[in-house]
Structures are given as C-alpha cells and as structure tokens.
Design a protein around this motif. Sequence first.
Motif, short mmCIF file in Angstrom:
data_model
loop_
_atom_site.label_atom_id
_atom_site.label_comp_id
_atom_site.label_asym_id
_atom_site.label_seq_id
_atom_site.Cartn_x
_atom_site.Cartn_y
_atom_site.Cartn_z
N GLY A 14 0.84 -1.20 0.00
CA GLY A 14 0.00 0.00 0.00
C GLY A 14 0.87 1.25 0.00
N THR A 15 1.82 1.25 -0.88
CA THR A 15 2.85 2.30 -0.91
C THR A 15 2.32 3.67 -1.35
OG1 THR A 15 5.09 2.75 -1.70
CG2 THR A 15 3.59 1.74 -3.27
N LEU A 59 5.59 5.73 -0.20
CA LEU A 59 6.07 5.89 1.17
C LEU A 59 5.72 4.70 2.05
CD1 LEU A 59 4.90 9.56 1.17
CD2 LEU A 59 7.29 8.84 1.29
N ALA A 82 -2.69 -1.11 -4.84
CA ALA A 82 -3.87 -1.58 -5.55
C ALA A 82 -4.23 -0.67 -6.73
CB ALA A 82 -5.04 -1.65 -4.56
N LYS A 119 -1.14 5.00 -9.50
CA LYS A 119 -0.04 5.26 -8.56
C LYS A 119 1.18 4.44 -8.95
CE LYS A 119 -3.12 6.54 -4.83
NZ LYS A 119 -3.63 6.30 -3.47
N GLY A 158 -1.48 -4.39 -7.53
CA GLY A 158 -2.25 -5.52 -7.03
C GLY A 158 -2.59 -5.33 -5.57
N ARG A 159 -3.53 -6.14 -5.11
CA ARG A 159 -3.88 -6.12 -3.69
C ARG A 159 -2.96 -7.10 -2.97
NH1 ARG A 159 -8.04 -3.11 -2.50
NH2 ARG A 159 -7.95 -3.98 -0.40
N ALA A 160 -2.46 -6.67 -1.82
CA ALA A 160 -1.48 -7.49 -1.08
C ALA A 160 -2.00 -8.91 -0.84
CB ALA A 160 -1.17 -6.82 0.25
N ARG A 183 2.74 1.78 5.68
CA ARG A 183 2.41 2.99 6.45
C ARG A 183 1.04 3.49 6.01
NH1 ARG A 183 4.92 9.11 6.36
NH2 ARG A 183 3.48 9.27 4.62
N ALA A 184 0.16 3.76 6.97
CA ALA A 184 -1.14 4.40 6.71
C ALA A 184 -2.00 3.62 5.71
CB ALA A 184 -0.94 5.84 6.23
N VAL A 185 -2.08 2.30 5.89
CA VAL A 185 -2.84 1.48 4.95
C VAL A 185 -4.11 0.92 5.57
CG1 VAL A 185 -2.78 -0.57 3.47
CG2 VAL A 185 -0.78 0.92 3.60
N1 SAH Z 1 1.81 4.28 2.33
C1 SAH Z 1 1.44 5.53 1.71
C2 SAH Z 1 0.01 5.55 1.18
C3 SAH Z 1 -1.08 5.39 2.19
S1 SAH Z 1 -2.69 5.48 1.47
C4 SAH Z 1 1.71 6.67 2.68
O1 SAH Z 1 2.05 6.44 3.82
O2 SAH Z 1 1.57 7.83 2.27
C5 SAH Z 1 -3.10 3.76 1.38
C6 SAH Z 1 -2.71 3.11 0.09
O3 SAH Z 1 -2.86 1.70 0.25
C7 SAH Z 1 -3.58 3.51 -1.11
O4 SAH Z 1 -2.74 3.94 -2.15
C8 SAH Z 1 -4.32 2.22 -1.47
O5 SAH Z 1 -4.49 2.07 -2.88
C9 SAH Z 1 -3.41 1.15 -0.92
N2 SAH Z 1 -4.07 -0.09 -0.48
C10 SAH Z 1 -5.09 -0.23 0.40
N3 SAH Z 1 -5.38 -1.54 0.59
C11 SAH Z 1 -4.49 -2.25 -0.16
C12 SAH Z 1 -4.27 -3.64 -0.37
N4 SAH Z 1 -5.03 -4.56 0.23
N5 SAH Z 1 -3.27 -4.02 -1.21
C13 SAH Z 1 -2.50 -3.08 -1.83
N6 SAH Z 1 -2.68 -1.74 -1.67
C14 SAH Z 1 -3.65 -1.33 -0.84
#
Ligand code: SAH
Length: 237
Positions: free
Chosen positions: A79-80, A84, A103, A107, A128-130, A149-151
């Motif tokens: 969920g980068t 980040l 996902a 991005k 892809g989704r993790a 971070r922040a996911v």
């Molecule tokens: N890590 C970054 C973005 C946080 S926003 C930062 O700290 O700024 C959360 C991101 O996670 C979004 O871009 C979303 O598309 C992604 N995301 C959420 N669930 C996910 C999953 N199951 N697999 C992959 N990406 C995911």
Amino acid sequence: MTHLIERIHLGLKELGVAHTQQQTEQLFRYLDMMLGVNQYMNLTAIRDPETAIDLHLLDSATLLTVVPPHKGDRIMDVGTGGGLPGMVLAILRPDCHVTLCDATRKKVEFLNGVIETLGLTNAVAIQGRAEEIALSDDHRDGYDYVTARAVAALNLLCEYCLPLTRPGGVFVAMKGKRGLEELNEAKNAYRTLCASVPQLIRSPLSGTECCIIKAKKARPTPKGYPRSGGAMRKRPL
Ligand code: SAH
C-alpha cells in the motif's frame, strides 16, 4: 530549492541516517515529482514541501535507524501509495531490493516513472492487492522485510503483510499515536499468522507521536491465509 535539499540533508543527519549528496538530490527530485503530480492525482494531503520533507521523507527514513534492513534484503512496501516509505528506502539503501505494491494502477505508473527518471536499479512497483499477491508462489513467504504505512488497522495489516514475510523475516508497521491500542487489538492476528510477540518502538522524529511496530515471522503462513479482503473485513483476526 537549495534550502529544501539542505533541509533533507540536515534531517537525515539528525536521524543518523547515512546519505550522499546524490541520494539527497534524488529524494528532492522524488518529492518534487510527487508534489507536481499531486495537483491532478491524489497522492498526499500535504502540499507544503517543508512539511512533506518532515512527514513523508524523514518519517520514512526513521525505519533505517529503528529497524535497519540487512544488506541484500528484499523489501516489500504494501500500500505504498505515492511511494512511502518504499521509495525513500530504495533511494537510501541501494544495497537492498525494494518492491512497491499498490492496488491503484495510476499510482504504480507514477512510481515506475520515478524509478526510471531517477535511474534506480533496485526498485520495482507492482499493481495488485497485497492479499492477492500473497497467493502467488513468487511472493508468498518471500520477503525479508515487509513494511506499510497508513494502509489499514493493524489487525488487517497483519493479514496483508505477514503472508508476504519469509520465515525469519520482519514485518515492520509504521503507526500513529493509537499504535499501542492497535497492537493490543492485533495480538491474535500476529499469533495466527505465525509472528513473534510484536515490539513497539517510538519514532525518533521530534514532534511526532508515531511509532514503529516490529515482529519477526517464525514459520510459513498457514494454509487458508490470507483470506479474501471481504472475509478479512467481515471477520478480522
Ligand atoms: N503508504 C502511503 C500511502 C497510504 S494510502 C503513505 O504512507 O503515504 C493507502 C494506500 O494503500 C492507497 O494507495 C491504497 O491504494 C493502498 N491499499 C489499500 N489496501 C491495499 C491492499 N489490500 N493491497 C494493496 N494496496 C492497498
């Protein structure tokens, strides 16, 4: 512009993160691309470059002092988003290989553009989704160092990240001020997904209440995990 590069340099120095002038400039160029693209693609709510240096670049760099990866580690950032913490790790640790996963296709396209522009040879962004990526043999139990971070809430995040972590590897979650509460709510998730008791470490960045939660993966991911995203959310571990 030079004062922004100086701010990155001084911030890294204060954290005790080793860096060259070239890496500082790469971080600046990455930030510049992120804030530029952000005018039409939602990558970050932070628009002010000074704040973005502190809360994005330096916050991501704290990983390198709190839980430094080993030379040669395969790192996965789940969920980068705009990159980040993964892009910061890729720039500052050319001795590691970083996979950035998100996902959202747009991005990922942005991130692969940054990787190409900066000439990074140790990073790749995949869409892809993790929880789906972890079902493929190429990725399951495959990374030495998995971070996010922040996911998502930590109990969900465990099910996104621990299946990607190899036995003996670490899962390193970056969390905000609710870190301890989330950790308590996620104990069962760590246990079920074969991780050691997680350890909470306060962020060394001054002026934040963030923390880093580290756990070691002990054994391979049990069959049946990760579940689908829907099942995870309906019946969180
Ligand atoms: N890590 C970054 C973005 C946080 S926003 C930062 O700290 O700024 C959360 C991101 O996670 C979004 O871009 C979303 O598309 C992604 N995301 C959420 N669930 C996910 C999953 N199951 N697999 C992959 N990406 C995911």
